[in-house]
Design a protein around this motif. Structure first.
Motif, PDB file in Angstrom:
ATOM      1  N   ARG A   1     -27.757  34.158 -49.641  1.00 45.91           N
ATOM      2  CA  ARG A   1     -27.323  34.920 -50.807  1.00 45.91           C
ATOM      3  C   ARG A   1     -28.521  35.203 -51.703  1.00 45.91           C
ATOM      4  O   ARG A   1     -29.338  34.329 -51.970  1.00 45.91           O
ATOM      5  N   ILE A   2     -28.584  36.444 -52.188  1.00 48.12           N
ATOM      6  CA  ILE A   2     -29.609  36.873 -53.137  1.00 48.12           C
ATOM      7  C   ILE A   2     -28.906  37.374 -54.392  1.00 48.12           C
ATOM      8  O   ILE A   2     -27.860  38.027 -54.321  1.00 48.12           O
ATOM      9  N   LEU A   3     -29.494  37.072 -55.540  1.00 52.14           N
ATOM     10  CA  LEU A   3     -28.977  37.564 -56.811  1.00 52.14           C
ATOM     11  C   LEU A   3     -30.065  38.361 -57.516  1.00 52.14           C
ATOM     12  O   LEU A   3     -31.206  37.900 -57.632  1.00 52.14           O
ATOM     13  N   VAL A   4     -29.724  39.570 -57.962  1.00 55.92           N
ATOM     14  CA  VAL A   4     -30.631  40.401 -58.756  1.00 55.92           C
ATOM     15  C   VAL A   4     -30.091  40.448 -60.176  1.00 55.92           C
ATOM     16  O   VAL A   4     -28.948  40.862 -60.404  1.00 55.92           O
ATOM     17  N   VAL A   5     -30.900  40.004 -61.147  1.00 52.86           N
ATOM     18  CA  VAL A   5     -30.483  39.974 -62.549  1.00 52.86           C
ATOM     19  C   VAL A   5     -31.359  40.945 -63.339  1.00 52.86           C
ATOM     20  O   VAL A   5     -32.549  40.707 -63.519  1.00 52.86           O
ATOM     21  N   ASP A   6     -30.759  42.027 -63.816  1.00 54.45           N
ATOM     22  CA  ASP A   6     -31.505  43.040 -64.568  1.00 54.45           C
ATOM     23  C   ASP A   6     -30.517  43.871 -65.358  1.00 54.45           C
ATOM     24  O   ASP A   6     -29.447  44.217 -64.852  1.00 54.45           O
ATOM     25  N   ASP A   7     -30.858  44.208 -66.594  1.00 57.42           N
ATOM     26  CA  ASP A   7     -29.944  44.996 -67.423  1.00 57.42           C
ATOM     27  C   ASP A   7     -30.044  46.492 -67.150  1.00 57.42           C
ATOM     28  O   ASP A   7     -29.311  47.274 -67.750  1.00 57.42           O
ATOM     29  N   SER A   8     -30.936  46.892 -66.246  1.00 52.48           N
ATOM     30  CA  SER A   8     -31.090  48.306 -65.893  1.00 52.48           C
ATOM     31  C   SER A   8     -30.348  48.605 -64.592  1.00 52.48           C
ATOM     32  O   SER A   8     -30.679  48.054 -63.546  1.00 52.48           O
ATOM     33  N   ALA A   9     -29.353  49.488 -64.652  1.00 48.85           N
ATOM     34  CA  ALA A   9     -28.602  49.850 -63.455  1.00 48.85           C
ATOM     35  C   ALA A   9     -29.485  50.492 -62.386  1.00 48.85           C
ATOM     36  O   ALA A   9     -29.350  50.177 -61.198  1.00 48.85           O
ATOM     37  N   PRO A  10     -30.419  51.401 -62.744  1.00 47.30           N
ATOM     38  CA  PRO A  10     -31.307  51.967 -61.721  1.00 47.30           C
ATOM     39  C   PRO A  10     -32.158  50.907 -61.017  1.00 47.30           C
ATOM     40  O   PRO A  10     -32.389  50.992 -59.812  1.00 47.30           O
ATOM     41  N   VAL A  11     -32.613  49.909 -61.769  1.00 43.49           N
ATOM     42  CA  VAL A  11     -33.405  48.844 -61.151  1.00 43.49           C
ATOM     43  C   VAL A  11     -32.550  48.059 -60.165  1.00 43.49           C
ATOM     44  O   VAL A  11     -32.993  47.728 -59.060  1.00 43.49           O
ATOM     45  N   CYS A  12     -31.323  47.753 -60.552  1.00 42.67           N
ATOM     46  CA  CYS A  12     -30.425  47.012 -59.658  1.00 42.67           C
ATOM     47  C   CYS A  12     -30.147  47.803 -58.386  1.00 42.67           C
ATOM     48  O   CYS A  12     -30.131  47.246 -57.278  1.00 42.67           O
ATOM     49  N   THR A  13     -29.930  49.110 -58.530  1.00 45.76           N
ATOM     50  CA  THR A  13     -29.692  49.952 -57.359  1.00 45.76           C
ATOM     51  C   THR A  13     -30.925  50.002 -56.464  1.00 45.76           C
ATOM     52  O   THR A  13     -30.841  49.872 -55.236  1.00 45.76           O
ATOM     53  N   PHE A  14     -32.076  50.167 -57.090  1.00 49.28           N
ATOM     54  CA  PHE A  14     -33.346  50.203 -56.357  1.00 49.28           C
ATOM     55  C   PHE A  14     -33.555  48.904 -55.578  1.00 49.28           C
ATOM     56  O   PHE A  14     -33.875  48.918 -54.386  1.00 49.28           O
ATOM     57  N   MET A  15     -33.379  47.776 -56.237  1.00 48.11           N
ATOM     58  CA  MET A  15     -33.598  46.482 -55.594  1.00 48.11           C
ATOM     59  C   MET A  15     -32.595  46.243 -54.469  1.00 48.11           C
ATOM     60  O   MET A  15     -32.949  45.733 -53.402  1.00 48.11           O
ATOM     61  N   THR A  16     -31.356  46.624 -54.692  1.00 49.68           N
ATOM     62  CA  THR A  16     -30.330  46.432 -53.668  1.00 49.68           C
ATOM     63  C   THR A  16     -30.667  47.237 -52.417  1.00 49.68           C
ATOM     64  O   THR A  16     -30.578  46.743 -51.289  1.00 49.68           O
ATOM     65  N   GLN A  17     -31.057  48.500 -52.590  1.00 51.62           N
ATOM     66  CA  GLN A  17     -31.410  49.344 -51.454  1.00 51.62           C
ATOM     67  C   GLN A  17     -32.646  48.814 -50.736  1.00 51.62           C
ATOM     68  O   GLN A  17     -32.698  48.773 -49.502  1.00 51.62           O
ATOM     69  N   LYS A  18     -33.627  48.403 -51.509  1.00 55.11           N
ATOM     70  CA  LYS A  18     -34.851  47.862 -50.913  1.00 55.11           C
ATOM     71  C   LYS A  18     -34.545  46.632 -50.067  1.00 55.11           C
ATOM     72  O   LYS A  18     -35.000  46.498 -48.927  1.00 55.11           O
ATOM     73  N   LEU A  19     -33.787  45.716 -50.637  1.00 50.87           N
ATOM     74  CA  LEU A  19     -33.510  44.457 -49.950  1.00 50.87           C
ATOM     75  C   LEU A  19     -32.615  44.658 -48.734  1.00 50.87           C
ATOM     76  O   LEU A  19     -32.809  44.018 -47.700  1.00 50.87           O
ATOM     77  N   HIS A  20     -31.633  45.551 -48.837  1.00 51.47           N
ATOM     78  CA  HIS A  20     -30.780  45.829 -47.680  1.00 51.47           C
ATOM     79  C   HIS A  20     -31.584  46.467 -46.546  1.00 51.47           C
ATOM     80  O   HIS A  20     -31.270  46.281 -45.363  1.00 51.47           O
ATOM     81  N   ALA A  21     -32.605  47.241 -46.917  1.00 44.89           N
ATOM     82  CA  ALA A  21     -33.451  47.852 -45.891  1.00 44.89           C
ATOM     83  C   ALA A  21     -34.392  46.839 -45.260  1.00 44.89           C
ATOM     84  O   ALA A  21     -34.832  47.013 -44.122  1.00 44.89           O
ATOM     85  N   LEU A  22     -34.679  45.786 -45.989  1.00 42.10           N
ATOM     86  CA  LEU A  22     -35.673  44.813 -45.546  1.00 42.10           C
ATOM     87  C   LEU A  22     -35.092  43.683 -44.705  1.00 42.10           C
ATOM     88  O   LEU A  22     -35.713  43.236 -43.738  1.00 42.10           O
TER      89      LEU A  22
ATOM     90  N   GLN B   1     -43.988  46.346 -55.369  1.00 40.66           N
ATOM     91  CA  GLN B   1     -44.534  46.943 -54.163  1.00 40.66           C
ATOM     92  C   GLN B   1     -43.817  46.369 -52.935  1.00 40.66           C
ATOM     93  O   GLN B   1     -43.369  45.226 -52.941  1.00 40.66           O
ATOM     94  N   ASP B   2     -43.737  47.192 -51.883  1.00 35.06           N
ATOM     95  CA  ASP B   2     -43.041  46.760 -50.667  1.00 35.06           C
ATOM     96  C   ASP B   2     -43.602  45.452 -50.121  1.00 35.06           C
ATOM     97  O   ASP B   2     -42.866  44.549 -49.735  1.00 35.06           O
ATOM     98  N   LYS B   3     -44.916  45.337 -50.131  1.00 33.63           N
ATOM     99  CA  LYS B   3     -45.541  44.136 -49.574  1.00 33.63           C
ATOM    100  C   LYS B   3     -45.215  42.902 -50.413  1.00 33.63           C
ATOM    101  O   LYS B   3     -45.127  41.789 -49.876  1.00 33.63           O
ATOM    102  N   GLU B   4     -45.013  43.079 -51.735  1.00 35.98           N
ATOM    103  CA  GLU B   4     -44.671  41.941 -52.586  1.00 35.98           C
ATOM    104  C   GLU B   4     -43.246  41.477 -52.321  1.00 35.98           C
ATOM    105  O   GLU B   4     -42.980  40.261 -52.262  1.00 35.98           O
ATOM    106  N   LEU B   5     -42.318  42.410 -52.167  1.00 39.45           N
ATOM    107  CA  LEU B   5     -40.946  42.040 -51.826  1.00 39.45           C
ATOM    108  C   LEU B   5     -40.886  41.361 -50.459  1.00 39.45           C
ATOM    109  O   LEU B   5     -40.184  40.371 -50.270  1.00 39.45           O
TER     110      LEU B   5
END
Length: 257
Positions: free
Chosen positions: A121-142, A226-230
């Motif tokens: 399980r991963i949890l993303v905590v951020d008050d910005s909806a675009p950031v949450c969407t970005f992180m979710t897509q990135k992580l699902h792709a990874l 950055q992709d390499k950091e994630l």
């Protein structure tokens, strides 16, 4: 971890104020215990009762405390006045003794309410909806689609989710309304020391890195990540999650704003 309800009867306003302060200000108890709003409410896993009240024993019989299954904390100015099989606290009631009493009975109560998660399980905590969407897509792709990814819009919500789920990895924003990421990180670490927390923020100064380390976080990534950091964070802190060889990061991603 589900909240444990603390019922009470006969307590003074000073007692209730002390208990509320303990449950809201202490890192140890924040989000774990909830004080019943009304005196005499039954159904709590823990009951605090003032035995110096003249009708205390009648109240115990009326509420069926002995057979209720609740853990009882007896409060009295007299050293040897307590109910059978209860923890005795002598007045004056103070933070340390109350905390010790709660600690002695809460571990067993909470262990039965923790949800066991079979998947990562991963949890993303951020008050910005675009950031949450970005992180979710990135992580699902990874990573593997079997890994669950949850979203929280502020620190308090993140801590609440961490009470109910065993997260393996948390990506935590720093500057959020209400509870900031530093405090949320400390509380999540207290709930589960095995949870890895990576601070995800636009703040890149040396001071902020020091503050992040002081909050017991495990890593620090500057926005936009950055992709390499994630990839490095996932491989280091979530080794059990299969990483996809071809992530497709360059295509099909929502823009980070």
């Amino acid at each position: 971890m589900a909240k444990i309800l603390v019922s009470h009867w006969g307590l003074t306003e000073r007692d209730l104020l002390l208990i509320r302060n303990l449950l809201s200000l202490s890192v140890e108890w924040f989000g774990h215990l909830e004080l019943a709003p009304k005196a005499g409410r039954t159904g709590g896993q823990i009951m605090l009762i003032d035995l110096d009240r003249p009708d205390a024993h009648e109240a115990c019989e009326r509420m069926g405390l002995v057979d209720s299954g609740a853990s009882i904390i007896s409060i009295s100015a007299h050293k040897n006045r307590c109910l059978p099989n209860s923890i005795s606290l002598q007045r004056p009631l103070v933070f340390r003794r109350l905390s010790e009493a709660l600690n002695s009975i809460s571990a067993d109560k909470s262990s039965t309410s923790v949800q066991v998660d079979k998947q990562s399980r991963i949890l993303v905590v951020d008050d910005s909806a675009p950031v949450c969407t970005f992180m979710t897509q990135k992580l699902h792709a990874l990573i593997s689609p079997d890994t669950s990814i949850d979203i929280a819009s502020d620190g308090g919500q993140g801590v609440s989710l961490a009470n109910r789920h065993n997260y393996d990895l948390v990506f935590m924003d720093v500057m959020m309304p209400g509870m900031d990421g530093y405090r949320a990180c400390r509380l999540i670490k207290h709930i589960n020391a095995n949870t890895k927390v990576v601070m995800l923020t636009g703040k890149s100064s040396a001071l902020n890195r020091v503050k992040a380390k002081m909050s017991s976080c495990d890593g620090y990534i500057t926005k936009p990540p950055q992709d390499k950091e994630l990839l490095k964070a996932v491989r280091e802190y979530l080794p059990q999650a299969p990483v996809r060889e071809h992530t497709g990061f360059a295509t099909g991603m929502t823009a980070y704003r």
